[in-house]
Scaffold this motif. Structure first.
Motif, short mmCIF file in Angstrom:
data_model
loop_
_atom_site.label_atom_id
_atom_site.label_comp_id
_atom_site.label_asym_id
_atom_site.label_seq_id
_atom_site.Cartn_x
_atom_site.Cartn_y
_atom_site.Cartn_z
N LEU A 1 -27.91 -34.61 -10.07
CA LEU A 1 -27.27 -35.56 -9.16
C LEU A 1 -27.70 -35.32 -7.72
N GLY A 2 -28.71 -34.49 -7.52
CA GLY A 2 -29.26 -34.29 -6.19
C GLY A 2 -28.66 -33.14 -5.42
N VAL A 3 -27.80 -32.35 -6.08
CA VAL A 3 -27.19 -31.19 -5.42
C VAL A 3 -28.02 -29.97 -5.80
N THR A 4 -28.83 -29.51 -4.88
CA THR A 4 -29.79 -28.45 -5.19
C THR A 4 -29.32 -27.05 -4.83
N THR A 5 -28.21 -26.96 -4.07
CA THR A 5 -27.61 -25.66 -3.75
C THR A 5 -26.10 -25.79 -3.84
N ILE A 6 -25.47 -24.82 -4.49
CA ILE A 6 -24.02 -24.80 -4.54
C ILE A 6 -23.50 -23.39 -4.27
N ARG A 7 -22.30 -23.35 -3.73
CA ARG A 7 -21.59 -22.08 -3.63
C ARG A 7 -20.42 -22.14 -4.60
N ASP A 8 -20.43 -21.23 -5.56
CA ASP A 8 -19.31 -21.18 -6.51
C ASP A 8 -18.19 -20.36 -5.88
N ASN A 9 -16.97 -20.87 -6.01
CA ASN A 9 -15.82 -20.29 -5.30
C ASN A 9 -14.88 -19.49 -6.19
N GLY A 10 -15.43 -18.97 -7.26
CA GLY A 10 -14.63 -18.08 -8.09
C GLY A 10 -14.69 -18.44 -9.55
N SER A 11 -15.07 -17.45 -10.36
CA SER A 11 -15.17 -17.63 -11.80
C SER A 11 -14.77 -16.32 -12.46
N LYS A 12 -14.69 -16.34 -13.76
CA LYS A 12 -14.14 -15.21 -14.50
C LYS A 12 -15.21 -14.15 -14.77
N HIS A 13 -14.85 -12.93 -14.46
CA HIS A 13 -15.69 -11.78 -14.77
C HIS A 13 -17.13 -11.98 -14.28
N ASP A 14 -18.13 -11.82 -15.15
CA ASP A 14 -19.53 -11.90 -14.73
C ASP A 14 -20.20 -13.20 -15.13
N THR A 15 -19.43 -14.23 -15.47
CA THR A 15 -20.03 -15.43 -16.05
C THR A 15 -21.05 -16.10 -15.13
N THR A 16 -20.74 -16.25 -13.85
CA THR A 16 -21.70 -16.92 -12.97
C THR A 16 -22.84 -16.00 -12.57
N PHE A 17 -22.61 -14.70 -12.53
CA PHE A 17 -23.72 -13.78 -12.31
C PHE A 17 -24.72 -13.91 -13.45
N SER A 18 -24.21 -14.03 -14.67
CA SER A 18 -25.10 -14.21 -15.83
C SER A 18 -25.85 -15.53 -15.73
N LEU A 19 -25.18 -16.58 -15.29
CA LEU A 19 -25.85 -17.88 -15.13
C LEU A 19 -26.97 -17.78 -14.10
N LYS A 20 -26.71 -17.14 -12.98
CA LYS A 20 -27.74 -17.02 -11.94
C LYS A 20 -28.96 -16.28 -12.48
N GLU A 21 -28.73 -15.23 -13.24
CA GLU A 21 -29.85 -14.50 -13.82
C GLU A 21 -30.59 -15.34 -14.85
N GLY A 22 -29.83 -16.15 -15.62
CA GLY A 22 -30.46 -17.04 -16.59
C GLY A 22 -31.34 -18.08 -15.92
N ILE A 23 -30.88 -18.62 -14.80
CA ILE A 23 -31.71 -19.57 -14.04
C ILE A 23 -32.95 -18.88 -13.50
N ARG A 24 -32.79 -17.67 -12.99
CA ARG A 24 -33.94 -16.92 -12.46
C ARG A 24 -34.99 -16.69 -13.54
N ARG A 25 -34.54 -16.42 -14.76
CA ARG A 25 -35.46 -16.16 -15.86
C ARG A 25 -36.04 -17.43 -16.47
N GLY A 26 -35.53 -18.59 -16.07
CA GLY A 26 -36.01 -19.84 -16.62
C GLY A 26 -35.40 -20.19 -17.96
N LEU A 27 -34.28 -19.55 -18.31
CA LEU A 27 -33.60 -19.85 -19.56
C LEU A 27 -32.85 -21.18 -19.49
#
Length: 418
Positions: free
Chosen positions: A109-135
């Motif tokens: 939808l054209g949003v290329t940067t977001i700041r996440d404002n709180g999630s459970k445990h390490d879920t978004t850290f895992s997502l960021k690493e998955g994006i970095r790896r191209g998963l």
């Protein structure tokens, strides 16, 4: 997401809005080289070097812009009205999958940067690493990981409860160790069941220690504040952004405070008003539609009238803050409650109704948002050497922000997403 195998990509539009604050360029173009912006200007001037391979994209009825930035998202959440307590009862793997789906949708939808404002445990850290790896693909992520909160406070289920000066300092250090890009703190209660949105949560000494520690490690701090005393404490502590910024007294009554607005402006703190969320826009629009179709029950009419009053009061307060010199940025609170990942233009439209010009509202979702995150040197505008994040929207969003609903093309870091 597909990466062009060309050295250069040339994106032409009927208009180009570079996000720097000036007028749009008719027949504009941006030249990308790899993952960086190489040149910006009128189409007849911006060209690839002679003989260089170049992929050309032409959008004559659209506006080429910087990729949008949303400073307030909740990737774990479905945005369908499910209460936070019910969302946080889900297992982490389900929340990670929800986050993957939300991230992919928002990027398209054209949003290329977001700041996440709180999630459970390490879920978004895992997502960021998955994006970095191209998963998977998704926007650039700025993460707090978990919101720091008092025991039993707003968003306590994230996993970052901390009480007292020593614990909040350790909490900041722990989040940074795990990869937090910034620190979010629940300065008041919120919609988490059992919390007190009309009261400050942390004491001033705790907020000051938290902010000092975060700033020591070059991390910005954003404070969720649904009460005036929480806003005041956040300002005293030197916090960088006030989220929601609700003027509410300890007895639950609403009262705008000119002195507090003046302090926000003087401090230079950014305000993320989350207008769609706090004005109940989702339920309000649903009731408006039902009123026109089948009519409303007495209870529904009472609720609808109350939501309309709440919306107007909030917009009046925003106009007053804008006149006082307060700086605003777009952050939708998408995912949380009835706020889906497809309404950034609706948030911006409410900001226009709240006193910003259309152009200011657009800047609040690119240049100013990037500035508020400390990222203006890399994103937020189309300039030589910046990240090749580009969004193309049909129409002229700088004249009508609702044109942002008309997504034509998206590039992130030089990769064409759609």
């Amino acid at each position: 997401m597909t990466q062009s195998n060309q050295s250069y990509q040339l994106i032409k539009g009927g208009f180009l809005f570079d996000g720097k604050g000036g007028a749009p360029i008719e027949q504009g173009a941006v030249l990308l080289k790899g993952d960086k912006v190489e040149a910006v200007g009128q189409s007849h001037i911006v060209t690839a070097p002679e003989g260089a391979p170049v992929a050309v994209y032409e959008y004559p009825d659209a506006t080429v812009m910087p990729g949008l930035v949303d400073v307030h998202t909740h990737l774990n959440y479905p945005g369908d009205g499910t209460h936070t307590n019910d969302v946080m009862a889900e297992k982490d793997d389900i929340l990670l999958m929800q986050s993957i789906a939300n991230a992919r949708q928002y990027l398209r939808l054209g949003v290329t940067t977001i700041r996440d404002n709180g999630s459970k445990h390490d879920t978004t850290f895992s997502l960021k690493e998955g994006i970095r790896r191209g998963l998977t693909d998704g926007p650039r992520l700025m993460l707090c990981g978990n919101a720091l909160t008092i025991t039993g406070g707003h968003m306590w289920q994230n996993g970052a409860e901390a009480d007292g000066v020593d614990e909040v300092i350790k909490g900041v250090r722990s989040l940074i160790k795990r990869g937090a890009d910034y620190i979010k703190v629940a300065a008041t209660g919120g919609t988490t069941l059992g919390t007190y949105p009309e009261l400050p949560a942390y004491n001033l000494d705790e907020l000051q220690a938290l902010t000092w520690e975060a700033h020591k490690f070059k991390r910005l701090v954003a404070a969720h504040a649904h009460a005036t005393e929480g806003i005041i404490n956040s300002l005293e502590a030197g916090i960088d952004m006030i989220i929601h910024c609700t003027f509410r007294e300890a007895d639950g009554s609403a009262r705008y405070r000119e002195d507090v607005a003046a302090r926000i402006a003087e401090a230079g703190a950014w305000v993320n008003p989350t207008l769609y969320q706090v004005t109940g826009a989702g339920p309000r629009l649903d009731l408006a539609e039902k009123e026109g179709d089948t009519g409303l029950t007495y209870e529904e009419q009472e609720r609808y009238d109350g939501l309309k009053r709440q919306c107007e009061d909030r917009l009046v307060n925003m106009r007053k803050m804008a006149e006082a010199g307060v700086k605003f940025v777009t952050g939708t609170d998408c995912g949380w409650g009835p706020m889906p990942f497809d309404r950034i233009f609706s948030e911006m439209d409410l900001m226009v109704q709240g006193g910003l010009s259309t152009r200011q509202a657009v800047l609040s979702a690119c240049r100013d948002a990037a500035d508020s995150l400390g990222l203006l040197d890399t994103i937020g505008t189309l300039e030589l050497g910046k990240e090749a994040d580009v969004a193309v929207f049909g129409g002229k969003p700088y004249e009508d922000v609702n044109d942002i609903a008309n997504v034509v093309a998206v590039f992130k870091g030089g990769s064409k997403v759609i």
